[in-house]
Design an enzyme around this catalytic site. Structure first.
Site, PDB file in Angstrom:
ATOM      1  N   ILE A   1       0.740  -1.247  -0.222  1.00 15.68           N
ATOM      2  CA  ILE A   1       0.036   0.021   0.305  1.00 15.68           C
ATOM      3  C   ILE A   1       0.873   1.430   0.080  1.00 15.68           C
ATOM      4  CG2 ILE A   1      -1.604  -1.255   1.304  1.00 15.68           C
ATOM      5  CD1 ILE A   1      -0.792  -0.072   4.029  1.00 15.68           C
ATOM      6  N   GLY A   2       1.591   0.857   0.585  1.00 16.26           N
ATOM      7  CA  GLY A   2       3.009   1.674  -0.073  1.00 16.26           C
ATOM      8  C   GLY A   2       4.283   2.600  -0.688  1.00 16.26           C
TER       9      GLY A   2
ATOM     10  N   GLY B   1       8.125   3.870  -0.360  1.00 13.40           N
ATOM     11  CA  GLY B   1       9.221   4.870  -0.253  1.00 13.40           C
ATOM     12  C   GLY B   1      10.604   4.463  -0.845  1.00 13.40           C
TER      13      GLY B   1
ATOM     14  N   SER C   1      13.289   3.579   0.506  1.00 15.63           N
ATOM     15  CA  SER C   1      14.011   2.300   1.294  1.00 15.63           C
ATOM     16  C   SER C   1      12.867   2.043   2.328  1.00 15.63           C
ATOM     17  CB  SER C   1      15.235   3.260   2.205  1.00 15.63           C
ATOM     18  OG  SER C   1      14.719   3.372   3.418  1.00 15.63           O
ATOM     19  N   ALA C   2      11.731   1.531   1.982  1.00 11.95           N
ATOM     20  CA  ALA C   2      10.649   0.845   2.634  1.00 11.95           C
ATOM     21  C   ALA C   2       9.742   1.062   2.141  1.00 11.95           C
ATOM     22  CB  ALA C   2       9.689   2.337   4.465  1.00 11.95           C
TER      23      ALA C   2
ATOM     24  N   VAL D   1       5.259  -0.452   2.842  1.00 10.45           N
ATOM     25  CA  VAL D   1       4.141  -0.617   3.841  1.00 10.45           C
ATOM     26  C   VAL D   1       3.463  -1.633   3.341  1.00 10.45           C
ATOM     27  CG1 VAL D   1       2.226   0.699   5.139  1.00 10.45           C
ATOM     28  CG2 VAL D   1       4.438   2.066   4.028  1.00 10.45           C
TER      29      VAL D   1
ATOM     30  N   LYS E   1       5.771  -1.670   7.667  1.00 10.66           N
ATOM     31  CA  LYS E   1       6.114  -1.208   7.660  1.00 10.66           C
ATOM     32  C   LYS E   1       7.345  -1.714   7.090  1.00 10.66           C
ATOM     33  CE  LYS E   1       7.920   3.028   6.821  1.00 10.66           C
ATOM     34  NZ  LYS E   1       7.764   5.112   7.626  1.00 10.66           N
TER      35      LYS E   1
ATOM     36  N   ASP F   1       8.670  15.980  10.365  1.00  8.84           N
ATOM     37  CA  ASP F   1       8.047  15.933   8.564  1.00  8.84           C
ATOM     38  C   ASP F   1       6.117  15.723   8.706  1.00  8.84           C
ATOM     39  OD1 ASP F   1       8.342  15.259   5.863  1.00  8.84           O
ATOM     40  OD2 ASP F   1       7.993  12.669   6.445  1.00  8.84           O
TER      41      ASP F   1
END
Lengths: 496, 342
Positions: A29-30, A32, A34-35, A37, A52, A147
């Site tokens: 669902i997501g 980034g 280096s990550a 989700v 995550k 953030d």
């Protein structure tokens, strides 16, 4: 009964097992840098969670302390408006942080899907108030968020709001040199306070307040201010030296974006966007601002924001399909990107090598070239380097824990496929052709992706124009750089 | 702040006394869940509030910096009696926020000076058994992070660190840092590292006295652990320890053992670049040793071509002059080795 609550909380939280096999990955669902989700099902508690998965190998050793601190902080947080981790554990080289699944997703993705021109002020005031309460708690505990943006404000189907991505992501993103640039430009840049851009030491509680103000504008306009401009050094100067909130409002009103913003809203945002951090209000003080009086309840959000909204998975899938696939395999995306960049810069095209086995025999007279595998040595199945130094694509000797169900098990094969070695004599022609074909395919995919990005942005055709106006004076090199940065900005915006 | 609630005592000394009385009550109160008496809840609530006020005196708040005089008074009163013991014993009975406040208070007090003395240290030396409670905290997931944080602050005092190093707890750390719960394992790893790096002379003494069991455990449980994080943290810490000037005797001993070399060479061929680089920093000690034992020379000679091949394109992601210099020296050493008769 306070202590009673604590007992309940603890039993609840300790129900989540530290074993990847107890989680069934449902969807991505997501993503980034280096990550990743995932939405997952915890089979022991029968509850849906978000996981995550963070690549630890990409973070420097020195940053382990940060990771530790943030993991600890996250598990000790307890506030209705702050997303807490159920638990965290390592799976091979990745850190899994198990969190509650917020089924409506981030406010950013809700806006992008249903409200490209921003949401109503009554919704904004609820979201911001809930966010601010979470921020008060964090600041009260001595933590900075670092953030704050709509992409990090999550919503559940019942309308409850939680501030997320506190710490773990921030510190991990900071720690990976490769991601540093991406993240700072995209993840945070438009939300960043001037003093933060000027100096990395300048981060304080008041920088969170600035980002909060930018987030308010993001909700009202559908995007953070100035984000329609391409990212460039000149823009940095504009923001850090020039931008006054009043100028901004004038500019926006000329553009006739959302002329109905109330004076309370403008006053609240104006306080947050004071150039002098000392003059910005604290989170606690800001919470008392008139704008947050008479807020409606969270069910108002359910009625007004969630109607007809596709699920988080669908929203992500939509993006994924449009991006010409190719991200089904973990790391493939990033790795191929990496490979291509490296071959462009002409350095380090070769994957770094591993030695297959050592000779621990104390008898020095044995054949030097023959690797010796002493009994009991834990040498994993790896393909030997042949004597010509011909890098046959090596399999990773490393085996992931929980291979069966863990997403991390599907690592690398895609990335490894593009394995070209120059400078060795005995290269098999067929191998080279195959490698090059793979590379070409990957490049084509990249090109398509970029094309798509451009097309998306091209809808308003800001890219071309802005590039001409900015790049013109500084020569084509900068233009090229900006172009590539801009594409990355788009990519990350979509990841979020 | 003062005078806002006139009915309550507000001086730092009064606050500490009030806290102590409340903690004595908490300590003696039966924790069985059947007692639903409102008086008890009230006391817990008051305690939470008083802890918050103590914390504010020590840390200040968004409006005010801490006042040295008030901190000194608070610290003096705190250690006049057995308040710290009460804090530690009662911690499991408090709610999460109160636990966090209490932990931060205890942490801060370790640095407070009264008449330029760290009186916390004097107190701990007389009550050193408290360290046993704190160190055992890692066995209890609910308390681990709180007790762990307190422990790490307490071992800022050299005498306290020495006690923990020489205690039976030291052996348990090898397991604590591999607990499945990442936040707890990482916290234990931080404490472990602190113990083994902070007080140079104490660490050097500990390592020489306990060399055999310590490095046997270190090698088998940490460097050869199946857990990636454990290996990565352990190899980094090993480098930090061995490269510290104060540990030079230990380093020489470590770099003379074939078993150790074997482990390091296996770490050199890990697929993780980070582990490889850290392993190199320890491996170089073996290669650079001017009095290499014959068996070490034999192994280096036997693997010479592979080692040289490995180092040929071996470099960190970021350019690093020191690394390149070290590598060049290691390569020279290995290339120039002559096989010796064993």
């Amino acid at each position: 009964m306070a202590h009673q609550d604590v007992l309940n909380r603890e039993t609840k939280s300790s129900q989540y097992p530290h074993d990847p096999n107890s989680y069934e990955i449902l969807n991505e669902i997501g993503r980034g840098c280096s990550a990743i989700v995932y939405k997952a099902l915890c089979t022991t508690t029968c509850s849906v969670v978000a996981i995550k998965s963070i690549d630890l190998d990409r973070s420097k050793t020195d940053d382990f302390d940060n990771i530790r601190r943030e993991a600890k902080t996250m598990s000790l947080l307890s506030h209705p408006n702050v997303l807490k981790a159920h638990c965290s554990f390592t799976v091979g080289r990745r850190l899994w942080v198990v969190m509650p699944f917020m089924s409506a997703g981030s406010i950013q993705s809700i806006i992008a899907t249903s409200f490209p021109n921003g949401i109503s002020e009554s919704c904004i005031s609820i979201i911001l108030k809930e966010t601010l309460m979470g921020l008060c708690y964090l600041h009260d505990q001595g933590h900075l968020h670092r953030d704050i943006k709509a992409g990090n404000i999550l919503m559940d189907l019942n309308g409850s709001i939680k501030l997320a991505d506190f710490g773990v992501s921030a510190s991990i993103y900071e720690s990976s040199s490769r991601c540093l640039m991406l993240n700072e430009i995209t993840g945070t840049f438009y939300w960043m306070a001037p003093e933060v851009i000027h100096s990395y030491n300048g981060y304080s509680y008041k920088a969170d307040i600035w980002s909060f103000g930018i987030t308010a504008l993001e909700l009202a306009q559908g995007r953070p201010p100035l984000s329609h401009l391409p990212f460039s050094e000149s823009l940095v100067m504009k923001i850090t030296k020039g931008l006054r909130f009043s100028d901004y409002m004038k500019e926006e009103e000329k553009g006739n974006k959302n002329p109905k913003l109330s004076k309370y809203f403008k006053d609240m945002v104006g306080l947050c966007l004071d150039q002098d951090p000392l003059k910005r209000p604290s989170a606690t003080k800001l919470l008392k601002h008139y704008f947050f009086k008479n807020c409606k309840g969270c069910d108002f959000l359910v009625k007004n924001l969630l109607q007809g909204l596709p699920s988080v998975e669908l929203r992500f899938k939509e993006i994924k399909i449009q991006r010409v696939g190719s991200i089904s395999k973990e790391q493939t995306d990033d790795d191929s990107e990496e490979d291509i960049e490296e071959s462009f810069t002409g350095s380090n095209v070769k994957k770094h090598r591993r030695i297959s086995g050592w000779n621990f025999s104390l008898n020095a007279n044995c054949d030097l070239m023959d690797p010796v595998f002493p009994v009991g040595d834990t040498i994993k199945s790896s393909i030997l380097l042949d004597q010509g130094g011909n890098a046959s694509s090596e399999k990773e000797g490393y085996i992931d824990v929980g291979k069966a169900s863990s997403p991390s098990a599907v690592s690398s094969s895609g990335g490894e496929a593009v394995d070209i070695s120059f400078g060795s004599n005995g290269v098999d022609r067929e191998t080279v052709v195959r490698s090059l074909t793979t590379l070409k395919k990957s490049l084509d995919e990249q090109r398509d992706k970029v094309k798509f990005m451009l097309a998306m942005v091209g809808a308003e055709d800001t890219r071309g124009n802005d590039h001409n106006s900015h790049g013109g004076d500084n020569g084509s090199k900068e233009e090229h750089l900006m172009q590539s940065l801009f594409v990355k900005v788009c990519l990350l915006a979509i990841y979020n | 702040m003062k005078g806002l609630f006139k009915s309550k005592p507000k001086t730092p000394v009064d606050l500490v006394r009030q806290t102590r009385d409340l903690l004595i009550f908490v300590d003696s109160s039966n924790s069985s869940s059947s007692s639903k008496d409102s008086k008890r809840d009230e006391k817990f609530a008051t305690l939470s509030k008083v802890l918050r006020e103590l914390k504010q005196i020590l840390y200040g708040n968004s409006e005010a910096e801490p006042v040295a005089e008030a901190c000194a008074q608070l610290t003096q009163e705190f250690f006049k009696q057995n308040t710290l013991r009460l804090f530690i014993i009662c911690l499991p009975k408090l709610n999460l926020e109160a636990r966090k406040d209490a932990t931060q208070i205890v942490a801060n007090l370790q640095r407070q000076q009264v008449h330029s003395r760290l009186i916390a240290c004097d107190y701990l030396e007389k009550n050193i058994d408290l360290m046993d409670i704190l160190a055992s905290g890692y066995e209890n997931p609910d308390m681990a992070l709180h007790y762990g944080a307190m422990l790490r602050e307490c071992i800022r005092h050299q005498s306290v660190a020495r006690y923990v190093l020489e205690s039976q707890h030291m052996k348990k750390f090898f397991d604590f840092i591999q607990l499945p719960n990442f936040d707890i394992a990482a916290d234990a790893a931080a404490t472990f590292k602190e113990l083994l790096t902070r007080h140079k002379s104490t660490v050097a003494e500990f390592l020489s006295k306990n060399y055999d069991w310590f490095f046997a455990e270190y090698n088998s449980k940490l460097l050869e652990s199946p857990n990636y994080i454990t290996r990565r943290q352990a190899i980094k810490l090993l480098g930090d320890m061995l490269l510290d000037r104060s540990n030079s005797a230990v380093m020489t001993r470590y770099a003379s053992s074939v078993d150790n070399l074997r482990i390091l060479m296996n770490l050199l061929r890990e697929s993780s670049k980070s582990i490889q680089i850290e392993a190199f920093h320890v491996f170089k000690l073996f290669a650079a040793n001017q009095h290499k034992p014959a068996d070490i020379v034999s192994i280096l000679v036997a693997n010479r071509s592979k080692l040289l091949r490995l180092f040929a394109d071996f470099k960190p992601d970021k350019e690093d002059e020191q690394f390149e210099a070290d590598k060049a020296q290691v390569v020279r050493e290995i290339a120039g080795l002559e096989p010796r008769e064993t």
